[in-house]
Scaffold this motif. Sequence first.
Motif, PDB file in Angstrom:
ATOM      1  N   ALA A  77       0.838  -1.203   0.000  1.00 55.47           N
ATOM      2  CA  ALA A  77       0.000   0.000   0.000  1.00 55.47           C
ATOM      3  C   ALA A  77       0.871   1.251   0.000  1.00 55.47           C
ATOM      4  O   ALA A  77       0.608   2.203  -0.736  1.00 55.47           O
ATOM      5  CB  ALA A  77      -0.927  -0.003   1.211  1.00 55.47           C
ATOM      6  N   ARG A  78       1.935   1.224   0.779  1.00 49.89           N
ATOM      7  CA  ARG A  78       2.843   2.371   0.840  1.00 49.89           C
ATOM      8  C   ARG A  78       3.541   2.592  -0.493  1.00 49.89           C
ATOM      9  O   ARG A  78       3.667   3.711  -0.978  1.00 49.89           O
ATOM     10  CB  ARG A  78       3.891   2.156   1.933  1.00 49.89           C
ATOM     11  CG  ARG A  78       4.940   3.269   1.967  1.00 49.89           C
ATOM     12  CD  ARG A  78       6.177   2.856   2.715  1.00 49.89           C
ATOM     13  NE  ARG A  78       5.905   2.640   4.105  1.00 49.89           N
ATOM     14  CZ  ARG A  78       6.477   3.357   5.074  1.00 49.89           C
ATOM     15  NH1 ARG A  78       7.330   4.303   4.788  1.00 49.89           N
ATOM     16  NH2 ARG A  78       6.208   3.107   6.328  1.00 49.89           N
ATOM     17  N   ALA A  81       1.716   4.469  -3.354  1.00 46.21           N
ATOM     18  CA  ALA A  81       1.276   5.846  -3.118  1.00 46.21           C
ATOM     19  C   ALA A  81       2.101   6.838  -3.936  1.00 46.21           C
ATOM     20  O   ALA A  81       3.223   6.547  -4.340  1.00 46.21           O
ATOM     21  CB  ALA A  81       1.382   6.173  -1.636  1.00 46.21           C
ATOM     22  N   ASP A  86       1.486  10.211   1.590  1.00 50.60           N
ATOM     23  CA  ASP A  86       0.352   9.375   1.185  1.00 50.60           C
ATOM     24  C   ASP A  86       0.643   7.905   1.480  1.00 50.60           C
ATOM     25  O   ASP A  86      -0.253   7.153   1.885  1.00 50.60           O
ATOM     26  CB  ASP A  86       0.050   9.541  -0.307  1.00 50.60           C
ATOM     27  CG  ASP A  86      -0.557  10.900  -0.634  1.00 50.60           C
ATOM     28  OD1 ASP A  86      -1.096  11.556   0.279  1.00 50.60           O
ATOM     29  OD2 ASP A  86      -0.467  11.304  -1.812  1.00 50.60           O
ATOM     30  N   GLY A  87       1.887   7.511   1.305  1.00 45.28           N
ATOM     31  CA  GLY A  87       2.280   6.133   1.596  1.00 45.28           C
ATOM     32  C   GLY A  87       2.096   5.793   3.064  1.00 45.28           C
ATOM     33  O   GLY A  87       1.605   4.721   3.410  1.00 45.28           O
ATOM     34  N   ASP A  90      -1.615   5.581   3.696  1.00 42.42           N
ATOM     35  CA  ASP A  90      -2.169   4.357   3.097  1.00 42.42           C
ATOM     36  C   ASP A  90      -1.766   3.123   3.894  1.00 42.42           C
ATOM     37  O   ASP A  90      -2.544   2.180   4.041  1.00 42.42           O
ATOM     38  CB  ASP A  90      -1.721   4.217   1.642  1.00 42.42           C
ATOM     39  CG  ASP A  90      -2.373   5.248   0.736  1.00 42.42           C
ATOM     40  OD1 ASP A  90      -3.288   5.972   1.184  1.00 42.42           O
ATOM     41  OD2 ASP A  90      -1.943   5.350  -0.435  1.00 42.42           O
ATOM     42  N   GLU A  91      -0.548   3.148   4.427  1.00 41.83           N
ATOM     43  CA  GLU A  91      -0.065   2.035   5.239  1.00 41.83           C
ATOM     44  C   GLU A  91      -0.886   1.934   6.535  1.00 41.83           C
ATOM     45  O   GLU A  91      -1.310   0.849   6.929  1.00 41.83           O
ATOM     46  CB  GLU A  91       1.414   2.251   5.560  1.00 41.83           C
ATOM     47  CG  GLU A  91       2.061   1.120   6.302  1.00 41.83           C
ATOM     48  CD  GLU A  91       3.547   1.361   6.491  1.00 41.83           C
ATOM     49  OE1 GLU A  91       4.271   0.371   6.501  1.00 41.83           O
ATOM     50  OE2 GLU A  91       3.983   2.524   6.627  1.00 41.83           O
ATOM     51  N   SER A  93      -3.914   3.129   7.014  1.00 44.21           N
ATOM     52  CA  SER A  93      -5.275   2.731   6.636  1.00 44.21           C
ATOM     53  C   SER A  93      -5.367   1.236   6.343  1.00 44.21           C
ATOM     54  O   SER A  93      -6.329   0.575   6.733  1.00 44.21           O
ATOM     55  CB  SER A  93      -5.753   3.515   5.408  1.00 44.21           C
ATOM     56  OG  SER A  93      -5.937   4.865   5.751  1.00 44.21           O
ATOM     57  N   ALA A  94      -4.363   0.710   5.674  1.00 41.33           N
ATOM     58  CA  ALA A  94      -4.352  -0.726   5.366  1.00 41.33           C
ATOM     59  C   ALA A  94      -4.350  -1.537   6.650  1.00 41.33           C
ATOM     60  O   ALA A  94      -5.081  -2.528   6.775  1.00 41.33           O
ATOM     61  CB  ALA A  94      -3.141  -1.083   4.505  1.00 41.33           C
ATOM     62  N   SER A 182     -10.781   5.085  10.639  1.00 38.07           N
ATOM     63  CA  SER A 182      -9.867   5.496   9.560  1.00 38.07           C
ATOM     64  C   SER A 182      -9.891   7.000   9.370  1.00 38.07           C
ATOM     65  O   SER A 182      -8.839   7.643   9.244  1.00 38.07           O
ATOM     66  CB  SER A 182     -10.239   4.797   8.251  1.00 38.07           C
ATOM     67  OG  SER A 182      -9.980   3.431   8.345  1.00 38.07           O
ATOM     68  N   ARG A 186      -6.688   9.591  10.184  1.00 38.52           N
ATOM     69  CA  ARG A 186      -6.172  10.496   9.146  1.00 38.52           C
ATOM     70  C   ARG A 186      -6.242  11.956   9.592  1.00 38.52           C
ATOM     71  O   ARG A 186      -5.320  12.732   9.352  1.00 38.52           O
ATOM     72  CB  ARG A 186      -6.921  10.298   7.835  1.00 38.52           C
ATOM     73  CG  ARG A 186      -6.445   9.085   7.064  1.00 38.52           C
ATOM     74  CD  ARG A 186      -7.133   9.000   5.692  1.00 38.52           C
ATOM     75  NE  ARG A 186      -6.634   7.868   4.945  1.00 38.52           N
ATOM     76  CZ  ARG A 186      -5.601   7.925   4.103  1.00 38.52           C
ATOM     77  NH1 ARG A 186      -4.965   9.058   3.901  1.00 38.52           N
ATOM     78  NH2 ARG A 186      -5.200   6.850   3.457  1.00 38.52           N
TER      79      ARG A 186
END
Length: 196
Positions: A77-78, A81, A86-87, A90-91, A93-94, A182, A186
């Motif tokens: 996920a990272r 990005a 963002d990575g 996303d990490e 969030s995953a 989530s 964020r």
Amino acid sequence: MARRRTEMVEETRAKLIAAARRAFAAKGYAGASMDDLTAEAGLTRGALYHNFGDKKGLLWAVIEEIDGEMVERMAKARSEAKSLWDGLMDEVSAYVEMSLEPEIQRIVHLDGPAVLGDPSQWPTQMACLRTTQETVEALIAEGTVAPVDAEAVARLLNGAALNAALWIAASDDPPAVTARASEAVRRLASGLLARP
């Protein structure tokens, strides 16, 4: 000869971990009997004791395997990005979203803490903490994140994600809690961003 013995040991361990993983996911740690685990793997209790010490040791091995898979998915996920920030998001969030998966919920977020204690102290969490701290340090160096104590940020960010995952696993409505958690993580993290 030694190579064959090593292969046999690895094969035995893999069989026990696979059987335990299925049993723990289906029945929970307390409901999975050692006799059933070993019978399913076609092995003896002695093999379990020899390789893992006891059922708790086997749970550690199962969690380490699942955690390794989770780390791979988070890294993917990272890597997909557009930016380092963002990575990181996303990490995180995953990680939170994986708490929706029944196997992860049951083994890692419910039974794991009940049997093995505080997950923030597990060796796997310490590795995640180091990775997050390194990422925060890089984000500070590139000017994306305001100058702040990178270790403190890493601990708080990882703690927020872990507690969100535990909340999701224990909730009556995991999908709804996941969306709430989530978004909250964020928003909390966005306070780290450097302002122009």
